[in-house]
Design an enzyme around this catalytic site. Structure first.
Site, PDB file in Angstrom:
ATOM      1  N   GLY A  89     -10.527 103.281 173.929  1.00  0.00           N
ATOM      2  CA  GLY A  89      -9.445 103.214 172.945  1.00  0.00           C
ATOM      3  C   GLY A  89      -9.326 101.785 172.429  1.00  0.00           C
ATOM      4  N   GLY A 143      -6.729 100.755 170.140  1.00  0.00           N
ATOM      5  CA  GLY A 143      -5.452 100.523 169.478  1.00  0.00           C
ATOM      6  C   GLY A 143      -4.895  99.189 169.945  1.00  0.00           C
ATOM      7  N   ALA A 161      -3.155  98.337 172.566  1.00  0.00           N
ATOM      8  CA  ALA A 161      -3.395  98.044 173.980  1.00  0.00           C
ATOM      9  C   ALA A 161      -4.879  97.816 174.237  1.00  0.00           C
ATOM     10  CB  ALA A 161      -2.858  99.182 174.843  1.00  0.00           C
ATOM     11  N   HIS A 217      11.544 112.487 166.752  1.00  0.00           N
ATOM     12  CA  HIS A 217      12.173 111.619 165.758  1.00  0.00           C
ATOM     13  C   HIS A 217      12.914 112.477 164.744  1.00  0.00           C
ATOM     14  CE1 HIS A 217      12.663 108.455 162.836  1.00  0.00           C
ATOM     15  NE2 HIS A 217      12.164 107.587 163.681  1.00  0.00           N
ATOM     16  N   SER A 241      11.538 106.420 157.629  1.00  0.00           N
ATOM     17  CA  SER A 241      12.218 105.438 158.483  1.00  0.00           C
ATOM     18  C   SER A 241      13.637 105.867 158.845  1.00  0.00           C
ATOM     19  CB  SER A 241      12.266 104.089 157.788  1.00  0.00           C
ATOM     20  OG  SER A 241      13.135 103.237 158.496  1.00  0.00           O
ATOM     21  N   ARG A 276      18.512 108.944 168.220  1.00  0.00           N
ATOM     22  CA  ARG A 276      17.473 109.880 167.807  1.00  0.00           C
ATOM     23  C   ARG A 276      17.576 111.250 168.465  1.00  0.00           C
ATOM     24  NH1 ARG A 276      12.031 106.036 167.901  1.00  0.00           N
ATOM     25  NH2 ARG A 276      12.572 104.864 166.033  1.00  0.00           N
ATOM     26  N   HIS A 315       6.900 112.397 167.934  1.00  0.00           N
ATOM     27  CA  HIS A 315       6.133 111.232 167.510  1.00  0.00           C
ATOM     28  C   HIS A 315       5.766 110.264 168.616  1.00  0.00           C
ATOM     29  CE1 HIS A 315       8.515 107.399 166.671  1.00  0.00           C
ATOM     30  NE2 HIS A 315       9.189 108.093 167.546  1.00  0.00           N
ATOM     31  N   GLU A 340       0.547 103.581 175.363  1.00  0.00           N
ATOM     32  CA  GLU A 340       1.201 104.890 175.401  1.00  0.00           C
ATOM     33  C   GLU A 340       0.535 105.807 176.434  1.00  0.00           C
ATOM     34  OE1 GLU A 340       1.503 106.789 171.546  1.00  0.00           O
ATOM     35  OE2 GLU A 340       2.609 108.503 172.328  1.00  0.00           O
TER      36      GLU A 340
END
Lengths: 256, 637, 247
Positions: free
Chosen positions: B40, B42, B44, B266, B284, B330, B401, B425
């Site tokens: 991965g 991303g 991280a 979300h 948003s 949320r 999400h 994540e």
């Protein structure tokens, strides 16, 4: 929009089994396409249909479907990412087409972007341009406090405008010379404007341009098609800035 | 199995510094003798790969996308938190720590969260030095905005594209190491399995997604930074390719999976508009500052929104939560949208949407003011839906999400398998039962830049320099298993496509293990998922071979894992007889209908151990000890 | 797939190109070649202006005296002679580099699109500089053959002003422009030149990195005016002479 009726469309899609296959345009019919569908969802529908019929679904690149990852890359009706300005293929919706339309869908075409399969191309040449110098050489942990160097807002904003590049390759696809100038310039320009990037300014631009040429992209003839078709609407000013930096570097750097 | 989180002794604020001193170091000359695999790229993964390479380790980095720059971290909009206190508004490491623990509804580890808050400032320094163009004010200094769950302004942002800018920063650091020859980069390559030899993770099996070639890669340690599992739901704000297969493979090889039922939903996403829908787009959260949420009072009211008179509208959030109104957190906002839709009062074609109405705000402040605040969001909304939100109320609906659950890791971010690490994540560690806005980016980069580069040395220093050969019998065996599994998927020869299965699975999980859950429903869902999984292996339709670019096979492989993970989510939700954060069990609510925690019995991390095909997984508990914060009940009335 | 990193690493690149000087390296890079095109182009743009000023003498109603004296000066002055060699070189370089660039650019897209619609995103002239240039080049050959070659090597009619015998280029020109098809060729060529300039002028500045919010709009306006006015005046001369000679 419940009152809108589904559309029937003719698609002419580039099919190519693998990198060495010759490939050809193949015609497909899709029916009852909702105007609220995204262009890629229309392809999902077509692919489900093909699979049910026992045919190989069409390979196309896509990931975030929010217009930010830069993975989607279709040349639609003679334009990269289709008819809408400032929009990636994934954010293009079918309401921009009419019932009965014929839509041509092709992969990006450039020597530096060889087709892998169908509409999917290999864009690792972009990665190599970044590897050549699209960074600021700082190891983790070395950084001074973030507010140590104030950066004027207009410079930060302009650097940001360059940094919005999503690396999709539409600029190359749109350019009649398949030039990667806008992509390369966006990174060169972003980093050379910021004080942090000044130290490597000359070396960076020399290396990135050399790599860009090495990859087999064409030269810029300032047609402006790249910027006009860029989904992030990156300005030609960045290309000028790179030209300037390059000339300056070549004339004054110590690299003989 | 006894879970040892290896939390260092001592005062909360000194744990990390002490730990950094106590971990064993690998001397610089020896670092080049070690090889680390990072799956991965991303925030991280890229930050870890770059930082480890800078230290001198040899790194192999893998991603399934065509470039590391496309990882889904790129889609994060809002910002990244850091306790810099540049605004002089009383922020501190402790306050960020406290807000995160509370926001997570007291289901995360104090020590991990405090460390996260400690390094948060360094992240901003690092990113700025890399050339990340954060927003600045006219004096040239960094600007901040405020975000939900906090009373200070500590969120750094780069317009609505913070994730993109941070990822491109990490990607540039990674690219620099690729050029230096310290990182070998494998793109369009999927991790198919972890190879464990002598109880330690010593390599992975990969598939080249273009040629189909299966390969073995051995290394001294393996880091998984492969993201979350939100795509179990089929519809989520995750990218189309986001998948849980790497984490799930690791789980099946012995890594415990923690709190799988903690998923974040979300409230303000563009609603589903048809069965063909492939993904959901987030709008948003800031829109709720000026928009009013409502539905018709009458069920089944099909009139156009502007034709419904004021007295026939139900502004349900304002009605139920007079003090917070439309700005409830949320989870509360999401749940209430579901309730009104369940009552048949949902709007739009599908009945699965509520209105977010700006007409009052436009009347009050004028269209120009509203446009200045939300112009780009309104534009994006119009692009997707074809409706003008200045004229017609927006339609919104909650969507999955983020997943707080993930592979169980100790304080060193090592999973229960020695030598196997999980970052970002993909792990479970810092957000408890609910993640605060702008904290995902912070955690991903903290793990990659500032935690794992220290903690991995402690493990590697005990490893021999010689790495296992990738001819080792275990690699051969794993390669064979992978090929067999792929062949099995290709030879089912059924009638239903992968997407059909995936949509069905997603719907079950969404309906029963989504915004609100009941024991009864979960039991029903478990049966349904089991049945669906059975059908999957008997009625799946695939095409082509495994020796080519085969998008159907890629999906089939990932969805097979989602099927199993989905069931574990249900097990976990069923086990947790309390409501907390994103996990809402209808049986456990206060009289006002709010989440009711059971700190006495469920103040633990539920870590699940795989026991074999079709076997019930075994639950291990890691008790959470709160020595520094007082546990309280949230109320937004 | 494994990315095969840098095919062309900066450090190693320096080594393997060590035997090439930095200048040749620069001039063979895509950007370097563009700079050559830009500088030669700008020089030619200036030349056009000088050339036009001379040609405007043709419009003087003096039976060609001013023009012939000017022509004499241009062929005999030492400084002009040196500059003329510079001019020939500039033309040559501009043409040679355009051929090199066109070849490189063509090879950058080996297979073309089945359906392409570039008109919305770029101007016709910007996409067809090569074709425009080729037409101008053909015109140039005709033009040189007719006047420049004649003047230098051909047998010219003579005339005398105040006892000074000089070649009567005016008569050659006047004769040429009394034929309608000749006028058509000239005017057409000037239209092509106009389009070539309309992109070339501003493009030259962009290539040199001169793009600024304050100045670029000005450069673009000047460029547009230049590309209309200069070829326009050039074209006016044969038209004017056609009508005056045939009346």
């Amino acid at each position: 929009m419940s009152e809108a009726k589904g559309m029937n469309l003719t698609l002419k899609v580039w099919r190519q089994k693998n990198a060495s296959d010759k490939g050809k345009m193949v015609t497909y019919q899709v029916s009852d396409i909702s105007p609220d569908m995204s262009f890629l969802e229309m392809f999902d529908v077509l692919n489900e249909d093909l699979l049910q019929k026992g045919e190989d679904p069409i390979t196309f690149d896509h990931d975030c479907r929010e217009g930010i990852c830069g993975m989607c890359s279709m040349y639609i009706n003679g334009k990269p990412h289709g008819p809408l300005d400032g929009t990636t293929t994934c954010q293009l919706h079918m309401r921009n087409f009419k019932d009965g339309d014929t839509i041509y869908v092709e992969p990006w075409r450039a020597k530096a972007f060889p087709v892998l399969k169908d509409l999917s191309v290999d864009r690792t040449s972009f990665d190599r341009i970044i590897q050549a110098g699209g960074f600021i050489s700082i190891n983790t942990g070395n950084a001074p406090d973030a507010n140590e160097i104030p950066i004027p807002k207009d410079i930060a904003d302009e650097a940001f405008n360059a940094a919005t590049c999503i690396g999709c390759g539409a600029c190359v696809a749109a350019c009649k010379n398949a030039s990667a100038m806008l992509f390369t310039a966006a990174k060169v320009s972003q980093l050379s404007m910021l004080p942090q990037g000044k130290a490597e300014k000359k070396k960076r631009v020399e290396a990135m341009v050399a790599q860009m040429d090495e990859e087999g992209f064409g030269a810029c003839t300032n047609t402006g098609a790249c910027s006009a078709e860029c989904p992030k609407e990156i300005s030609l000013e960045h290309i000028a800035r790179m030209n300037r930096d390059y000339l300056n570097a070549k004339l004054t750097s110590d690299n003989v | 199995m006894k879970l040892d989180a290896k939390i260092p002794e001592g005062d909360l604020s000194e744990k990390w510094s002490k730990h950094k001193f106590n971990v064993k170091l690998v001397n610089p000359a020896n670092k080049r003798k070690y090889e680390v695999i990072v799956v991965g790229t991303g925030l991280a993964g890229a930050s870890a790969a770059a930082s480890l390479a800078e230290l001198g380790y040899n790194v192999k980095a893998f991603c399934f996308q065509d470039s590391p720059r496309r990882a889904h971290s790129i889609a994060a909009q809002g910002g990244i938190n850091a306790s810099k206190n540049y605004q002089n508004d009383g922020d501190s490491v402790y306050r960020l720590f406290y807000d995160t623990i509370k926001g997570g509804d007291y289901r995360s580890r104090e020590a991990n969260v405090h460390r996260l808050a400690e390094v948060s400032g360094n992240i901003i320094d690092q990113c700025v030095a890399q050339g990340v163009p954060f927003a600045r004010d006219y004096g040239g200094l960094l600007d901040n905005r405020s975000f939900g769950g906090a009373q200070v302004s500590r969120t750094f942002y780069a317009r609505g594209q913070t994730g993109q800018q941070l990822l491109l920063g990490a990607y540039s650091a990674l690219s620099r190491q690729v050029a230096a020859g310290k990182v070998k980069l494998y793109t369009r390559t999927e991790m198919m399995d972890v190879v464990i030899i002598d109880g330690k993770a010593q390599g992975i099996i990969t598939r080249d997604l273009v040629t189909g070639k299966i390969e073995s890669h051995s290394a001294h340690a393996v880091i998984l930074a492969s993201g979350g599992y939100g795509n179990v739901f089929f519809l989520s704000t995750n990218a189309m390719g986001s998948n849980a297969s790497a984490a799930w493979r690791a789980h099946k090889k012995g890594a415990l999976f923690a709190n799988p039922c903690f998923t974040q939903i979300h409230p303000t996403c563009i609603p589903v508009h048809g069965t063909y829908q492939s993904k959901l787009t987030l709008m948003s959260e800031s829109l709720r500052n000026d928009g009013r949420v409502w539905v018709p009072k009458k069920a089944g009211d099909k009139r156009k929104p502007n034709d419904i008179p004021e007295n026939e509208r139900d502004y349900y959030l304002e009605r139920k939560y007079p003090s917070f109104g439309n700005l409830v957190p949320r989870d509360v906002a999401s749940r209430n949208a579901k309730y009104v839709c369940d009552e048949g009062r949902g709007v739009g074609e599908t009945g699965l949407a509520v209105y977010l109405d700006f007409s009052d705000a436009i009347k009050r402040d004028g269209e120009d003011t509203i446009s200045a605040k939300y112009g780009n969001l309104f534009e994006m909304y119009e692009k997707i839906t074809g409706e003008n939100p200045y004229k017609v109320p927006m339609k919104i609906y909650p969507a999955v999400h983020y997943t707080m659950g993930g592979l169980w890791v100790d304080y060193n971010l090592m999973t229960s398998v020695p030598g196997l690490y999980a970052l970002g994540e993909a792990n479970f560690s810092d957000h408890g039962a609910n993640r605060l806005g702008a904290s995902a980016l912070m955690q991903g980069l903290a793990d990659g830049y500032f935690v794992v580069p220290y903690t991995i040395g402690d493990y590697l220093s005990q490893m021999p320099y010689e790495k296992v050969s990738n001819d080792h019998a275990e690699f051969q065996k794993a390669e064979t298993e992978v090929r067999e599994r792929l062949n099995k998927l290709l030879s089912v020869n059924g009638k239903k496509t992968v997407d059909q299965f995936h949509k069905e699975l997603g719907l079950i999980i969404w309906d029963y293990c989504g915004m609100s859950r009941t024991a009864e429903g979960l039991k029903e869902a478990k049966e349904k998922v089991q049945k669906l999984r059975e059908e999957y292996w008997t009625n799946l339709k695939t095409i082509g071979t495994q020796d080519e670019l085969n998008i159907t096979l890629e999906k089939a492989y990932r969805v097979a894992d989602f099927m199993e993970l989905g069931e574990l989510m249900i097990d976990d939700a069923l086990n947790r007889n309390e409501s907390c954060g994103g996990h809402f069990r209808e049986e456990y609510q206060t009289e006002e209908g709010e989440a009711k925690r059971d700190d006495e019995n469920y103040s633990y991390v539920a870590a699940w151990e795989y026991k074999g095909e079709n076997m019930q997984e075994e639950l291990h508990k890691e008790e959470l000890n709160f020595e520094n914060v007082q546990l309280t009940q949230r109320s937004y009335k | 797939m494994q990315q095969n990193f840098l095919r062309y690493n900066f450090e190693s690149n320096l080594e393997y190109l060590n035997d090439m000087s930095w200048l040749t390296k620069t001039l063979s890079s895509s950007l370097g070649r563009k700079v050559i095109m830009s500088l030669t182009g700008l020089f030619l743009i200036i030349f056009l202006l000088v050339h036009l000023i001379g040609n405007l003498q043709l419009l003087k109603d003096d039976g060609g005296q001013a023009f012939n004296i000017y022509a004499k000066f241009m062929t005999t002055n030492g400084l002009i002679k040196v500059s003329s060699y510079l001019l020939y070189a500039t033309f040559l370089i501009h043409i040679v580099y355009s051929i090199i660039l066109t070849r490189v650019n063509r090879s950058a897209r080996p297979s073309s699109y089945a359906y392409s619609k570039p008109s919305g995103s770029s101007s016709l002239s910007s996409r067809n500089m090569g074709i425009l240039g080729t037409v101008i080049f053909i015109f140039l050959v005709i033009h040189l053959q007719n006047f420049w070659y004649q003047m230098k090597f051909g047998s010219m009619p003579m005339t005398s002003y105040g006892g000074m015998e000089i070649k009567d280029l005016y008569r050659v020109v006047a004769e040429a422009f009394s034929q309608w098809w000749y006028v058509v060729v000239y005017v057409t060529a000037m239209v092509f030149l106009a389009f070539h300039l309309s992109h070339g002028f501003q493009s030259a500045f962009q290539t040199l990195g001169i793009n600024h919010k304050k100045y670029t709009p000005f450069i673009q306006k000047v460029g547009l005016a230049y590309s209309i006015v200069i070829p326009g005046l050039f074209a006016l001369i044969p038209i004017y002479m056609f009508f005056t000679c045939n009346s």
